[in-house]
Design an enzyme around this catalytic site. Structure first.
Site, PDB file in Angstrom:
ATOM      1  N   TYR A   1      43.047  41.845  31.110  1.00 10.68           N
ATOM      2  CA  TYR A   1      42.457  42.613  32.211  1.00 10.68           C
ATOM      3  C   TYR A   1      41.659  41.699  33.136  1.00 10.68           C
ATOM      4  O   TYR A   1      41.773  41.777  34.370  1.00 10.68           O
ATOM      5  CB  TYR A   1      41.566  43.698  31.600  1.00 10.68           C
TER       6      TYR A   1
ATOM      7  N   LYS B   1      42.379  40.927  37.053  1.00  7.47           N
ATOM      8  CA  LYS B   1      41.379  41.300  38.050  1.00  7.47           C
ATOM      9  C   LYS B   1      40.927  40.094  38.875  1.00  7.47           C
ATOM     10  O   LYS B   1      40.656  40.223  40.077  1.00  7.47           O
ATOM     11  CB  LYS B   1      40.181  41.968  37.372  1.00  7.47           C
TER      12      LYS B   1
END
Length: 302
Positions: free
Chosen positions: A165, A169
C-alpha cells in the site's frame, strides 16, 4: 470566496462509501455533475456490485443534483475508457477526476504473497494511470482539468504491514509530480491528498473517541480546494479530523566532496552536514538535484 462547481463535471472513483462518497456528495452539493464510480467489492478488492454507487447517485438526485453510477474496475483500461465516455456522452466534458479507488491487503513484508503486492499496485497506481490517461485528451482539448490522487501517510512516511500500500501510494506522488508539470500548459492541475479518516478500510484499528473525529467529511474541504478552479498545482495536501497540513519532498543544500579515493570516508564523516535540512528547498522539478550538484562541482573548480 465560495468554492463553487456549477457547470463542472467530476468523476470520483471508489465513491460508493467512505471518503469517495463524501467527496462525491460534497461536489454535487456545490453544483457539480458527478459520475459515481465504485466496483462494489470488498476492501480486499474481491467481488463487485453496482448497489453502492447507485445508492450515492440516488442520494445526490434526491437532493436535486445530477449524477450517474458506474461499476467499472479501475484495473480495466477498456472499462475506464467507457466510464469516461459515459460522462462525456451525458454532460459533454470532464473537469475533475478524483482517483480515490483503493484496496487493502495488509501483511508484514516477510509474509506478503506477491499477488497481494501486485493487486494493491494494480488498483491504486495503475487504476489512477488508467483514469488519468482516459481523461487527459479531453482535459487538454478543453484547456482545463483538476486531478486529485489519493496518497497516504503510509506512503509518505511508512507504516508497518503496508509495504504494498505504501509503495503504491508513494508512486502516486511521483505520477502527480510529472503530470502536474506536463499538464500546466493546458491548465491541468494535479495534486495529491493524504487523508486520515475512519472508513471501511480503517474501522477496528482505532478507539471510538478517535474514530469520532476522523470522519470522511472532515477531509472534504481539502478535496474541494484541490478540485477547485483556483486549485494549487503539484501539492501534497494532508487532512484529517479538520486539521490540514502540506507535505513536501525537499532537497538539502548538500556538500561537494569530489570523487577521490578518500571520498567514501569523507562522506561518512560529513553525513550530518549532508543531511542538514537548514536551507533545504522544494525543487520545481527533478532537474533541480542535478543543477545543485553541478553548480557546487563547478564552484569547487574555481
Amino acid at each position: 470566496m465560495t468554492l463553487e462547481f456549477s457547470g463542472r463535471v467530476a468523476i470520483v472513483t471508489g465513491a460508493g462509501g467512505g471518503l469517495g462518497r463524501a467527496h462525491a456528495l460534497a461536489l454535487a452539493a456545490r453544483g457539480a455533475k458527478v459520475l459515481v464510480n465504485d466496483l462494489g467489492g470488498t476492501t480486499a478488492g474481491d467481488g463487485g456490485s453496482p448497489t453502492a454507487a447507485q445508492a450515492v447517485v440516488d442520494q445526490i438526485v434526491a437532493a436535486g443534483g445530477q449524477a450517474l453510477a458506474n461499476g467499472a474496475s479501475v484495473t480495466d483500461p477498456a472499462a475506464v475508457a467507457a466510464m469516461v465516455q459515459q460522462a462525456i456522452d451525458a454532460w459533454g466534458r470532464v473537469d475533475i477526476l478524483v482517483n480515490n479507488a483503493g484496496i487493502l491487503r495488509d501483511k508484514s513484508f516477510a509474509k506478503m504473497p506477491l499477488e497481494d503486492f501486485r493487486a494493491v499496485i494494480d488498483v491504486h497506481l495503475m487504476g489512477a494511470v488508467h483514469c488519468c490517461q482516459a481523461v487527459w485528451p479531453h482535459m487538454v482539448a478543453q484547456k482545463y482539468g483538476r486531478i486529485v490522487m489519493t496518497t497516504s501517510s503510509s506512503g509518505l512516511f511508512g507504516n508497518f504491514g503496508q509495504a504494498n500500500y505504501g509503495a503504491a501510494k508513494m508512486a502516486l506522488v511521483g505520477l502527480m509530480q510529472t503530470l502536474s508539470i506536463e499538464g500546466a500548459k493546458s491548465d491541468i492541475r494535479v495534486n495529491c491528498l493524504a487523508p486520515t479518516a475512519a472508513t471501511r478500510m480503517t474501522e477496528g484499528l482505532l478507539p471510538p473517541p478517535v474514530l469520532a473525529v476522523l470522519t470522511p467529511e472532515a477531509v472534504v474541504p481539502a478535496l474541494l480546494v484541490l478540485a477547485s478552479q483556483d486549485a494549487p498545482n503539484r501539492t501534497i495536501a494532508c487532512a484529517g479530523a479538520g486539521t490540514f497540513e502540506a507535505a513536501h519532498i525537499t532537497l538539502t543544500t548538500g556538500l561537494h566532496l569530489g570523487s577521490g579515493p578518500d571520498t567514501p570516508e569523507q562522506l561518512a564523516a560529513a553525513w550530518a552536514q549532508v543531511s542538514d535540512r537548514s536551507g533545504s528547498q522544494v525543487p520545481a522539478s527533478g532537474a533541480a538535484q542535478g543543477q545543485n550538484e553541478v553548480t557546487q562541482a563547478m564552484a569547487a573548480r574555481r
